[in-house]
Scaffold this active site. Structure first.
Site, mmCIF file in Angstrom:
data_model
loop_
_atom_site.group_PDB
_atom_site.id
_atom_site.type_symbol
_atom_site.label_atom_id
_atom_site.label_comp_id
_atom_site.label_asym_id
_atom_site.label_seq_id
_atom_site.Cartn_x
_atom_site.Cartn_y
_atom_site.Cartn_z
ATOM 1 N NE ARG A 1 14.818 -2.848 1.354
ATOM 2 C CZ ARG A 1 15.225 -3.511 0.281
ATOM 3 N NH1 ARG A 1 16.437 -4.012 0.231
ATOM 4 N NH2 ARG A 1 14.424 -3.690 -0.756
ATOM 5 C CB CYS B 1 16.929 5.898 -1.480
ATOM 6 S SG CYS B 1 17.438 4.896 -2.855
ATOM 7 N NE ARG C 1 12.185 -6.099 1.566
ATOM 8 C CZ ARG C 1 11.816 -5.965 0.281
ATOM 9 N NH1 ARG C 1 11.856 -7.005 -0.513
ATOM 10 N NH2 ARG C 1 11.395 -4.821 -0.185
ATOM 11 C CD GLU D 1 12.518 -0.235 4.502
ATOM 12 O OE1 GLU D 1 12.713 -1.318 3.949
ATOM 13 O OE2 GLU D 1 11.796 0.661 3.993
HETATM 14 C C1 LIG Z 1 9.866 2.540 -0.258
HETATM 15 S S1 LIG Z 1 8.206 2.913 -0.470
HETATM 16 C C2 LIG Z 1 7.562 2.624 1.134
HETATM 17 C C3 LIG Z 1 6.691 1.429 1.194
HETATM 18 C C4 LIG Z 1 6.027 1.155 2.518
HETATM 19 N N1 LIG Z 1 6.951 1.115 3.614
HETATM 20 C C5 LIG Z 1 5.201 -0.125 2.466
HETATM 21 O O1 LIG Z 1 5.224 -0.881 3.413
HETATM 22 O O2 LIG Z 1 4.568 -0.380 1.447
HETATM 23 C C6 LIG Z 1 8.209 4.668 -0.576
HETATM 24 C C7 LIG Z 1 6.828 5.236 -0.813
HETATM 25 O O3 LIG Z 1 6.903 6.649 -0.771
HETATM 26 C C8 LIG Z 1 5.941 7.157 -1.650
HETATM 27 N N2 LIG Z 1 6.286 8.556 -1.940
HETATM 28 C C9 LIG Z 1 7.295 9.012 -2.735
HETATM 29 N N3 LIG Z 1 7.323 10.348 -2.746
HETATM 30 C C10 LIG Z 1 6.315 10.774 -1.944
HETATM 31 C C11 LIG Z 1 5.823 12.048 -1.554
HETATM 32 N N4 LIG Z 1 6.383 13.160 -2.025
HETATM 33 N N5 LIG Z 1 4.783 12.119 -0.722
HETATM 34 C C12 LIG Z 1 4.188 10.984 -0.261
HETATM 35 N N6 LIG Z 1 4.595 9.734 -0.590
HETATM 36 C C13 LIG Z 1 5.644 9.630 -1.428
HETATM 37 C C14 LIG Z 1 6.046 6.250 -2.865
HETATM 38 O O4 LIG Z 1 4.879 6.293 -3.657
HETATM 39 C C15 LIG Z 1 6.286 4.890 -2.190
HETATM 40 O O5 LIG Z 1 5.094 4.158 -2.053
#
Ligand SMILES: C[S@@+](CC[C@H](N)C(=O)[O-])C[C@H]1O[C@@H](n2cnc3c(N)ncnc32)[C@H](O)[C@@H]1O
Length: 362
Positions: A159, A75, A157, A113
């Site tokens: 969300r 976010c 938690r 989410e």
């Molecule tokens: C909030 S986490 C999501 C976690 C996931 N839902 C889980 O169960 O572990 C957001 C993820 O997006 C990844 N992310 C951020 N920017 C990205 C990009 N440009 N391309 C691919 N992944 C990315 C981050 O590394 C992070 O692991």
């Protein structure tokens, strides 16, 4: 006759919280994408798939067609959008890439989410823009706040979940919270190398009471407030920052496991022993609904960050089950000629979030 499985692509896959929830329903993951190396390795160790990397470098035509796209999207980049108007201003943000992907692949459903605070960014205008953008991609869009404690996990938690669907709107009101909120103590290990802290290191309050959130605040560690490691402008996201050194009873639920905490400073009070100890890393994964067999990152600090960044798998399971039961992955002729937006008869219920003008939820 063999039934076709519901398929999905796991975008911003992290360590696979969405995948665990949806695979429990028999859904099949055909694609994943995650740019963080440590997460990719854990994902591979558990699912045998190495996610593709940065979403902005991916050729969407190589992604297989799927029924569902899941995205627990980051976010932070939103701070630059919402201030200005128009699609072009969102270029370069992660959400824009996600929208491009939805436009290219046109899945039946997208499950998004994010942290609750997304609703309040820039007085709600960022969230409004997210919803409008998804509608512009010809999706029905519904959203709701869901809390892990209502789905069999002892963690407060909360969300925001957005379900964008092509054929008919998702009905969140069919997702029923479980009648009983579990207690943390039901999820604790019986034996282990527990790290108790000395009586002199904490103070218990006199009359602890269970809060509406399910938390029972019982005391605090006798330490100064911990501020290190909090990224600038993310203070609002940090439970650690807001609840430094707080101790909660295992007869209630646990606070949100935050992604910023890399030392596992989660302290729990065990009334039966009248002692305080740290929640173990196994217990952290358990209260997110991860299976015992899950292979965590070898580095403890990575493992703490990764689970705090993940998603409560039980909530994903419930969402997936409802998506299946409401037949959102099956084109429905009744809705084929629909106009975008709402008819008066299906006026959505307003979720009361101060400062938010949206009405697209139920
Ligand atoms: C909030 S986490 C999501 C976690 C996931 N839902 C889980 O169960 O572990 C957001 C993820 O997006 C990844 N992310 C951020 N920017 C990205 C990009 N440009 N391309 C691919 N992944 C990315 C981050 O590394 C992070 O692991």
């Amino acid at each position: 006759m063999t039934m076709k499985r519901i398929t999905f692509a796991d975008i911003f896959a992290g360590i696979g919280g969405f995948r665990i929830g949806l695979e429990r329903l028999g859904f099949e993951c055909l694609y994943s994408c995650e740019k963080n190396e440590a997460c990719r390795q854990v994902y591979f160790d558990n699912f045998g798939d190495l996610p593709e990397m940065d979403i902005s470098d991916i050729d969407f035509s190589k992604i297989p067609d799927v029924n569902i796209i899941t995205a627990g999207f980051p976010c932070q980049p939103f701070s630059i959008c919402g201030k200005r108007k128009g699609f072009s201003d969102r270029r370069g943000t992660i959400f824009f890439h996600l929208c491009n992907l939805l436009q290219a692949k046109k899945p039946d459903v997208a499950i998004l989410e994010n942290v609750k605070h997304l609703l309040h960014l820039e007085k709600g205008s960022v969230f409004e823009e997210i919803i409008t953008t998804l509608e512009d991609l010809d999706y029905f869009v519904r959203y709701s706040l869901l809390n892990a404690k209502d789905f069999g996990l002892p963690q407060n938690r909360e969300r925001v979940f957005i379900v964008a669907s092509k054929h008919k709107p998702f009905n969140f009101s069919r997702i029923k919270p479980k009648l009983k909120i579990p207690q943390l103590k039901e999820f604790l290990s019986k034996t282990g190398d527990f790290q108790y802290i000395d009586d002199s290191e904490y103070t218990l309050i006199k009359h602890p009471k269970q809060q509406d959130s399910g938390l029972i605040f019982v005391g605090y560690r006798n330490k100064s407030i911990w501020k290190k490691g909090i990224r600038p402008h993310t203070e609002h996201l940090s439970r650690v920052h807001r609840q430094p050194n707080r101790i909660y009873s295992v007869e209630g639920v646990h606070p949100t496991l935050p992604s910023q905490e890399s030392s596992g400073r989660f302290f729990i009070y065990l009334p039966e022993e009248n002692r305080v100890r740290k929640l173990t890393i196994e217990e952290c994964y358990r209260i997110m609904g991860f299976p015992k067999s899950f292979k965590r990152n070898a580095s403890l600090s990575e493992a703490y960050k990764q689970i705090g960044n993940s998603v409560a798998t039980n909530v994903i399971y419930e969402l997936g089950k409802e998506i299946m039961e409401q037949k959102l992955t099956v084109p429905c002729s009744k809705f084929n000629n629909r106009a975008r937006g709402f008819k008066k008869s299906e006026k959505p219920i307003q979720l009361t979030i101060p400062g938010l003008r949206l009405t697209h939820c139920n």
